[in-house]
Scaffold this motif. Structure first.
Motif, PDB file in Angstrom:
ATOM      1  N   PHE A  94      20.679 -23.528 114.681  1.00 62.18           N
ATOM      2  CA  PHE A  94      22.180 -23.882 114.882  1.00 62.18           C
ATOM      3  C   PHE A  94      22.174 -23.823 115.923  1.00 62.18           C
ATOM      4  CE2 PHE A  94      26.286 -22.475 113.383  1.00 62.18           C
ATOM      5  CZ  PHE A  94      26.363 -23.366 111.879  1.00 62.18           C
ATOM      6  N   PRO A  95      23.640 -24.668 116.518  1.00 63.68           N
ATOM      7  CA  PRO A  95      23.552 -25.359 117.501  1.00 63.68           C
ATOM      8  C   PRO A  95      24.669 -24.213 118.002  1.00 63.68           C
ATOM      9  CG  PRO A  95      24.892 -27.046 115.760  1.00 63.68           C
ATOM     10  CD  PRO A  95      23.698 -25.733 114.795  1.00 63.68           C
ATOM     11  N   THR A  96      24.789 -23.865 119.560  1.00 59.57           N
ATOM     12  CA  THR A  96      25.437 -22.829 120.114  1.00 59.57           C
ATOM     13  C   THR A  96      27.064 -23.103 119.667  1.00 59.57           C
ATOM     14  OG1 THR A  96      23.382 -22.613 121.704  1.00 59.57           O
ATOM     15  CG2 THR A  96      25.838 -21.924 122.319  1.00 59.57           C
ATOM     16  N   THR A  97      27.147 -21.729 119.604  1.00 55.94           N
ATOM     17  CA  THR A  97      29.297 -21.804 119.469  1.00 55.94           C
ATOM     18  C   THR A  97      29.370 -20.602 120.457  1.00 55.94           C
ATOM     19  OG1 THR A  97      29.356 -20.425 117.507  1.00 55.94           O
ATOM     20  CG2 THR A  97      28.956 -22.267 116.971  1.00 55.94           C
ATOM     21  N   PHE A  98      29.625 -21.388 122.116  1.00 57.60           N
ATOM     22  CA  PHE A  98      29.564 -19.551 122.731  1.00 57.60           C
ATOM     23  C   PHE A  98      30.593 -20.342 123.794  1.00 57.60           C
ATOM     24  CE2 PHE A  98      29.282 -17.828 126.492  1.00 57.60           C
ATOM     25  CZ  PHE A  98      29.271 -16.237 126.324  1.00 57.60           C
ATOM     26  N   GLY A  99      31.785 -20.040 124.129  1.00 55.53           N
ATOM     27  CA  GLY A  99      32.879 -20.692 124.920  1.00 55.53           C
ATOM     28  C   GLY A  99      33.427 -21.224 124.114  1.00 55.53           C
ATOM     29  N   ILE A 100      33.620 -22.475 125.277  1.00 56.04           N
ATOM     30  CA  ILE A 100      33.660 -23.294 124.823  1.00 56.04           C
ATOM     31  C   ILE A 100      32.995 -24.432 123.929  1.00 56.04           C
ATOM     32  CG2 ILE A 100      35.655 -24.145 126.458  1.00 56.04           C
ATOM     33  CD1 ILE A 100      33.614 -25.772 127.893  1.00 56.04           C
ATOM     34  N   LEU A 101      31.704 -24.104 124.000  1.00 53.35           N
ATOM     35  CA  LEU A 101      31.299 -24.716 123.149  1.00 53.35           C
ATOM     36  C   LEU A 101      31.603 -24.453 121.680  1.00 53.35           C
ATOM     37  CD1 LEU A 101      27.447 -25.340 124.585  1.00 53.35           C
ATOM     38  CD2 LEU A 101      29.613 -26.226 124.678  1.00 53.35           C
ATOM     39  N   ASP A 102      31.554 -25.791 119.943  1.00 50.91           N
ATOM     40  CA  ASP A 102      31.735 -25.290 119.338  1.00 50.91           C
ATOM     41  C   ASP A 102      31.242 -26.970 118.103  1.00 50.91           C
ATOM     42  OD1 ASP A 102      33.041 -24.775 116.656  1.00 50.91           O
ATOM     43  OD2 ASP A 102      34.536 -24.817 117.236  1.00 50.91           O
ATOM     44  N   SER A 103      30.407 -27.263 118.562  1.00 51.18           N
ATOM     45  CA  SER A 103      29.941 -27.945 117.754  1.00 51.18           C
ATOM     46  C   SER A 103      29.900 -29.062 116.536  1.00 51.18           C
ATOM     47  CB  SER A 103      28.217 -28.461 117.827  1.00 51.18           C
ATOM     48  OG  SER A 103      27.887 -28.473 118.869  1.00 51.18           O
ATOM     49  N   LYS A 124      18.851 -19.133 106.358  1.00 52.80           N
ATOM     50  CA  LYS A 124      18.200 -18.718 107.320  1.00 52.80           C
ATOM     51  C   LYS A 124      18.501 -20.560 108.194  1.00 52.80           C
ATOM     52  CE  LYS A 124      14.108 -16.660 105.413  1.00 52.80           C
ATOM     53  NZ  LYS A 124      12.391 -17.234 105.890  1.00 52.80           N
ATOM     54  N   PHE A 125      19.415 -20.363 107.951  1.00 52.46           N
ATOM     55  CA  PHE A 125      19.970 -21.865 108.965  1.00 52.46           C
ATOM     56  C   PHE A 125      21.035 -21.109 109.414  1.00 52.46           C
ATOM     57  CE2 PHE A 125      22.721 -25.746 108.836  1.00 52.46           C
ATOM     58  CZ  PHE A 125      22.854 -26.050 109.933  1.00 52.46           C
ATOM     59  N   LEU A 126      22.252 -21.433 108.439  1.00 49.01           N
ATOM     60  CA  LEU A 126      23.373 -20.753 109.006  1.00 49.01           C
ATOM     61  C   LEU A 126      24.148 -19.344 109.421  1.00 49.01           C
ATOM     62  CD1 LEU A 126      24.607 -22.552 105.393  1.00 49.01           C
ATOM     63  CD2 LEU A 126      25.503 -23.330 107.415  1.00 49.01           C
ATOM     64  N   LYS A 127      23.081 -18.528 108.964  1.00 50.57           N
ATOM     65  CA  LYS A 127      23.411 -17.069 109.196  1.00 50.57           C
ATOM     66  C   LYS A 127      22.181 -17.016 110.666  1.00 50.57           C
ATOM     67  CE  LYS A 127      24.915 -15.824 105.440  1.00 50.57           C
ATOM     68  NZ  LYS A 127      24.840 -14.249 104.054  1.00 50.57           N
ATOM     69  N   HIS A 128      20.630 -17.077 110.406  1.00 53.71           N
ATOM     70  CA  HIS A 128      19.729 -16.637 111.732  1.00 53.71           C
ATOM     71  C   HIS A 128      19.058 -17.830 112.414  1.00 53.71           C
ATOM     72  CE1 HIS A 128      20.238 -13.056 109.147  1.00 53.71           C
ATOM     73  NE2 HIS A 128      19.703 -13.177 108.150  1.00 53.71           N
ATOM     74  N   GLY A 129      20.152 -19.004 112.047  1.00 54.37           N
ATOM     75  CA  GLY A 129      19.261 -19.836 113.733  1.00 54.37           C
ATOM     76  C   GLY A 129      19.200 -19.463 114.220  1.00 54.37           C
ATOM     77  N   ILE A 130      18.549 -20.528 115.330  1.00 52.74           N
ATOM     78  CA  ILE A 130      18.744 -20.080 117.793  1.00 52.74           C
ATOM     79  C   ILE A 130      19.384 -21.298 117.595  1.00 52.74           C
ATOM     80  CG2 ILE A 130      16.907 -20.040 118.835  1.00 52.74           C
ATOM     81  CD1 ILE A 130      15.075 -20.060 117.084  1.00 52.74           C
ATOM     82  N   GLY A 185      24.519  -2.893 115.396  1.00 49.66           N
ATOM     83  CA  GLY A 185      24.160  -4.725 114.489  1.00 49.66           C
ATOM     84  C   GLY A 185      25.245  -5.789 115.247  1.00 49.66           C
ATOM     85  N   ILE A 186      25.038  -6.218 116.406  1.00 51.91           N
ATOM     86  CA  ILE A 186      25.593  -7.088 116.619  1.00 51.91           C
ATOM     87  C   ILE A 186      23.947  -7.471 117.816  1.00 51.91           C
ATOM     88  CG2 ILE A 186      26.558  -7.638 118.711  1.00 51.91           C
ATOM     89  CD1 ILE A 186      28.719  -5.895 118.151  1.00 51.91           C
ATOM     90  N   THR A 187      23.553  -8.741 117.929  1.00 51.12           N
ATOM     91  CA  THR A 187      22.369  -8.673 118.911  1.00 51.12           C
ATOM     92  C   THR A 187      22.123 -10.383 119.305  1.00 51.12           C
ATOM     93  OG1 THR A 187      21.409  -9.902 116.527  1.00 51.12           O
ATOM     94  CG2 THR A 187      20.680  -7.477 117.064  1.00 51.12           C
ATOM     95  N   GLY A 188      21.517 -11.021 119.380  1.00 52.21           N
ATOM     96  CA  GLY A 188      21.525 -12.058 120.925  1.00 52.21           C
ATOM     97  C   GLY A 188      22.146 -11.906 121.449  1.00 52.21           C
ATOM     98  N   PHE A 189      23.094 -13.496 121.526  1.00 56.60           N
ATOM     99  CA  PHE A 189      23.478 -13.939 122.580  1.00 56.60           C
ATOM    100  C   PHE A 189      24.920 -13.437 122.085  1.00 56.60           C
ATOM    101  CE2 PHE A 189      23.864 -18.111 120.029  1.00 56.60           C
ATOM    102  CZ  PHE A 189      25.706 -18.054 120.563  1.00 56.60           C
ATOM    103  N   GLN A 190      25.114 -13.306 120.986  1.00 55.02           N
ATOM    104  CA  GLN A 190      26.574 -12.155 120.482  1.00 55.02           C
ATOM    105  C   GLN A 190      26.967 -11.089 121.031  1.00 55.02           C
ATOM    106  OE1 GLN A 190      25.992 -12.987 116.605  1.00 55.02           O
ATOM    107  NE2 GLN A 190      26.444 -15.704 116.629  1.00 55.02           N
ATOM    108  N   ALA A 191      25.871 -10.983 121.135  1.00 52.71           N
ATOM    109  CA  ALA A 191      25.621  -8.527 122.225  1.00 52.71           C
ATOM    110  C   ALA A 191      26.542  -8.865 123.757  1.00 52.71           C
ATOM    111  CB  ALA A 191      24.587  -8.725 122.026  1.00 52.71           C
ATOM    112  N   PHE A 192      26.049 -10.247 124.283  1.00 55.45           N
ATOM    113  CA  PHE A 192      26.043 -10.329 125.610  1.00 55.45           C
ATOM    114  C   PHE A 192      27.757 -10.627 125.377  1.00 55.45           C
ATOM    115  CE2 PHE A 192      21.418 -11.028 126.553  1.00 55.45           C
ATOM    116  CZ  PHE A 192      21.263 -10.730 127.283  1.00 55.45           C
ATOM    117  N   GLU A 193      27.983 -11.863 125.092  1.00 58.66           N
ATOM    118  CA  GLU A 193      29.640 -11.973 124.558  1.00 58.66           C
ATOM    119  C   GLU A 193      30.342 -10.786 124.369  1.00 58.66           C
ATOM    120  OE1 GLU A 193      32.250 -15.873 122.559  1.00 58.66           O
ATOM    121  OE2 GLU A 193      29.810 -14.809 121.263  1.00 58.66           O
ATOM    122  N   VAL A 194      29.811  -9.565 123.278  1.00 59.03           N
ATOM    123  CA  VAL A 194      30.642  -8.592 122.623  1.00 59.03           C
ATOM    124  C   VAL A 194      30.715  -7.899 124.233  1.00 59.03           C
ATOM    125  CG1 VAL A 194      30.861  -6.969 121.839  1.00 59.03           C
ATOM    126  CG2 VAL A 194      29.814  -9.007 120.837  1.00 59.03           C
TER     127      VAL A 194
END
Length: 531
Positions: A94-103, A124-130, A185-194
Motif C-alpha cells: 500500500f503506498p506510503t502515507t507519511f508526512g506530505i506523501l499521499d498518493s 490485507k492490501f488496504l489494512k496491512h499493506g507494506i 497496538g501501534i506498529t511499523g513506521f506509524q509508531a515512529f510517527e507517533v
C-alpha cells in the motif's frame, strides 16, 4: 507465505539471504487496474510503434497501483542434480502515507471483480499493506524529516493523533518523573510517527518502541537532553530509522536490484513498467530512456510468454492462452522430457502450493513462471542435443540455451510482438496492412468499419483518407480470409497496402511534382522564340 507490514521488517534478513543465494527469481504482480479507458487514437493499437505503445500505457501505470507482488526464489539444491527449491512469498503493498506523501490511485471495476473471483484479500492490501516509495519521493520525505518540515497525514490520521496527544497530556499532568505508560497496538513506521509527534509536542517525555506498543516515560528536561544527544536513540539516528521504515518494500527492491539475479515473468511488460514507476523513478517520457533504466536495474530478463510462444508450434503442443495452461501442458505426457526434467520442491511454509492451485495469486503465479522456465529450458536443451548424450543440466547451461530469448519481453497489441531491452527492437513480423476502399457509403466511420469485419475476424482500423481505411490484424490467416471474402464486393474493395500507391503523402508529392512540371513546360513553351 503472506507478508504484510507487521512481518515485513523482521523478514528482511531472511529475504536478503534467499535472494543472494538464488539462481533466479520468478515474479508476478497484481494491480488495481490495467488500462485506462482511452478513446480514439489514444487506444492501444496494432499500428503503434513501441514508443507510441509505451506513452499510451504510461498513463495507465501512473493511474493505477500495485496491490500484491509475488516473488518465488528458485535455488538449486546443493549435492543433488537438477533439483530446485522454491521459496514463494506474497507481499501485500500500500503506498506510503507519511508526512506530505499521499498518493492518489484508481480502481478499475473489472480488475477488482477479477481478483475477487480468485479470492484476493483486499483487507490485507488496504489494512496491512507494506509501504513503498520511489527515489524522488524518498528524497522529498528525507529532506522533510531531517529538517523537521513535515506534517501528519497517514492512516493514523490527525484526529487519532490528537487523541493520543490528549491521552498522554492528561497522564503527564498526574505522573511523577520516572513513571511510564503504554500506547498499545501501534506498529511499523506509524509508531515512529507517533513518537516523533509526541517528542515534538511534549518536552518532558521520552518514548521507546517495544513489541507492539509505544512506551511513554516522564523524564526531566536535563535527562531528555541527555537521551537525545548521547544515547543510541539520539534523534538524528532515529529519524533515519523512520525513513527506513517508511521506505518499506523499496528497501527490498533495492536488494533485488543489487543482487542482479535473472528475473522471470510471464507477459511481464506491465510488471516492469510498475516496478520502474513505483520503486525506482517516475516513468520518463522517453521510451529509450525507459529501456535503458530497466536494463540497468535488471540485466537479465526472461519472459516465459515470449519463449513458449516461439517454440510452441515447433513442438506441436495444443494452443493455450494463459500461464496455468502452459504449466499443465509441460507437466503432461505431451512433454517428451516430463520425466527427465528438473525436480522442483516447495520450501517450508510454502507447501500450500504443492497440492492446491491458486491461479492469479501473485506468489503462485510467480512459482509457475519459474517452473515453466526450467521445464522449457530443459526441453530446449534436449532438442539441441537430439539423440546424442545430454550434458548434466544446470542453471548456467539452461541460460545458454535460453540466450536467444534473454531480455525479449512480449508486447500485446502493438506494431512489434516484443521489446528488446538490450538493443534495438526487432522489426515487425505482423501480417501485411490491408487498405479498404469504400464506395456508396457516405460518412462511414472507423467504428462502423470495425463492426463490418467483426463477425469475420478482429482488425484494428485507422482512417487513411475520406473513403479509405487501413486494416491490421495479428493473424495471417485473418488477412487472407478477408482478401478472399471481399474479392469482388460491390461497395468494399480490400487490397494489400502499398506505400507508393496509397499513401496520401505520396499522392500530394506527385500532385505537386505534376503542377511544377506543367508550369515548367508551359514556361518553356512560352519562352521559345517564334519561327
Amino acid at each position: 507465505m503472506d507478508v504484510g507490514a507487521d512481518e515485513f521488517e523482521q523478514s528482511l534478513p531472511l529475504l536478503q539471504e534467499l535472494v543472494q543465494g538464488a539462481d533466479f527469481l520468478g515474479l508476478d504482480i497484481e494491480f488495481t487496474g490495467l488500462r485506462t479507458n482511452l478513446s480514439g487514437s489514444q487506444q492501444i493499437s496494432l499500428f503503434d510503434l513501441p514508443s507510441e505503445w509505451y506513452l499510451k500505457t504510461r498513463r495507465s501505470v501512473q493511474q493505477f497501483t500495485i496491490c500484491q507482488i509475488g516473488l518465488s526464489v528458485f535455488s538449486s539444491v546443493a549435492g543433488e542434480s537438477n533439483k530446485y527449491v522454491a521459496h514463494s512469498c506474497n507481499f501485500f503493498l500500500f503506498p506510503t502515507t507519511f508526512g506530505i506523501l499521499d498518493s492518489e490511485f484508481s480502481f478499475q471495476a473489472s480488475s477488482v471483480q477479477f481478483l475477487n473471483q480468485y479470492g484476493f484479500d483486499y483487507n490485507k492490501f488496504l489494512k496491512h499493506g507494506i509501504p513503498y516509495m520511489n527515489e524522488e519521493q524518498e528524497k522529498q520525505i528525507k529532506h522533510n524529516i531531517l529538517t523537521g518540515n513535515w506534517r501528519v497525514r497517514s492512516s493514523l490520521d490527525k484526529d487519532q493523533m490528537k487523541a493520543v496527544i490528549d491521552e498522554v497530556t492528561r497522564w503527564l499532568h498526574l505522573a511523577e518523573e520516572g513513571d511510564w505508560m503504554t500506547l498499545p497496538g501501534i506498529t511499523g513506521f506509524q509508531a515512529f510517527e507517533v513518537q516523533l509527534v509526541l517528542r515534538q509536542a511534549l518536552p518532558d517525555i521520552w518514548t521507546v518502541l517495544r513489541d507492539q506498543a509505544v512506551i511513554v516515560k516522564k523524564v526531566s528536561r536535563q535527562h531528555r537532553w541527555y537521551l537525545q544527544n548521547t544515547s543510541c536513540d539520539r534523534e538524528s539516528c532515529w529519524k533515519e530509522k523512520i525513513l527506513l521504515s517508511a521506505r518499506g518494500f523499496s528497501v527490498f527492491f533495492q536488494m533485488l536490484v543489487k543482487a542482479q539475479k535473472p528475473l522471470v515473468g510471464h507477459n511481464m511488460m506491465m510488471d516492469l513498467l510498475h516496478l520502474h514507476e513505483k520503486f525506482f523513478r517516475p516513468l520518463p517520457e522517453s521510451y529509450h530512456q525507459f529501456k535503458q533504466n530497466i536494463h540497468s536495474l535488471f540485466p537479465v530478463l526472461l519472459d516465459t510468454k515470449n519463449v513458449t510462444k516461439d517454440i510452441w508450434k515447433d513442438l506441436n503442443f495444443p494452443r493455450v492462452s494463459n500461464l496455468s495452461e502452459v504449466y499443465e501442458v509441460l507437466n503432461s505426457e505431451l512433454n517428451p522430457t516430463k520425466d527427465s526434467g528438473p525436480v522442483i520442491i516447495h520450501a517450508s511454509k510454502c507447501e500450500r502450493y504443492a497440492e492446491t492451485k491458486f491461479p492469479h495469486e501473485a506468489a503462485y503465479d510467480a512459482f509457475l513462471c519459474g517452473s515453466v522456465l526450467l521445464k522449457v529450458a530443459h526441453l530446449l536443451l534436449w532438442r539441441v542435443h537430439g539423440a546424442g548424450p545430454t550434458p548434466e543440466p544446470s542453471f548456467p547451461l539452461y541460460l545458454d540455451v535460453l540466450a536467444p530469448y534473454v531480455n525479449q519481453v512480449n508486447l500485446i497489441r502493438a506494431g512489434v510482438p516484443k521489446i528488446n531491452f538490450s538493443g534495438p527492437d526487432y522489426p515487425s513480423i505482423r501480417p501485411p496492412i490491408l487498405v479498404l476502399s469504400v464506395r456508396r457509403w457516405l460518412g462511414v466511420t472507423e467504428q462502423q468499419i470495425y463492426r463490418e469485419f467483426q463477425s469475420l475476424c478482429k482488425f484494428d482500423v485507422r482512417r487513411l483518407t475520406r473513403n479509405q481505411f487501413l486494416l491490421l490484424t495479428n493473424k495471417f490467416k485473418d488477412a487472407r480470409s478477408v482478401l478472399k471474402e471481399y474479392r469482388g464486393h460491390p461497395a468494399l474493395q480490400v487490397s494489400l497496402y502499398r506505400y507508393w500507391r496509397h499513401s496520401p503523402d505520396v499522392h500530394c508529392l506527385l500532385q505537386v511534382c505534376g503542377i511544377v512540371t506543367a508550369w515548367a513546360l508551359l514556361a518553356f513553351l512560352l519562352g521559345r522564340p517564334g519561327p
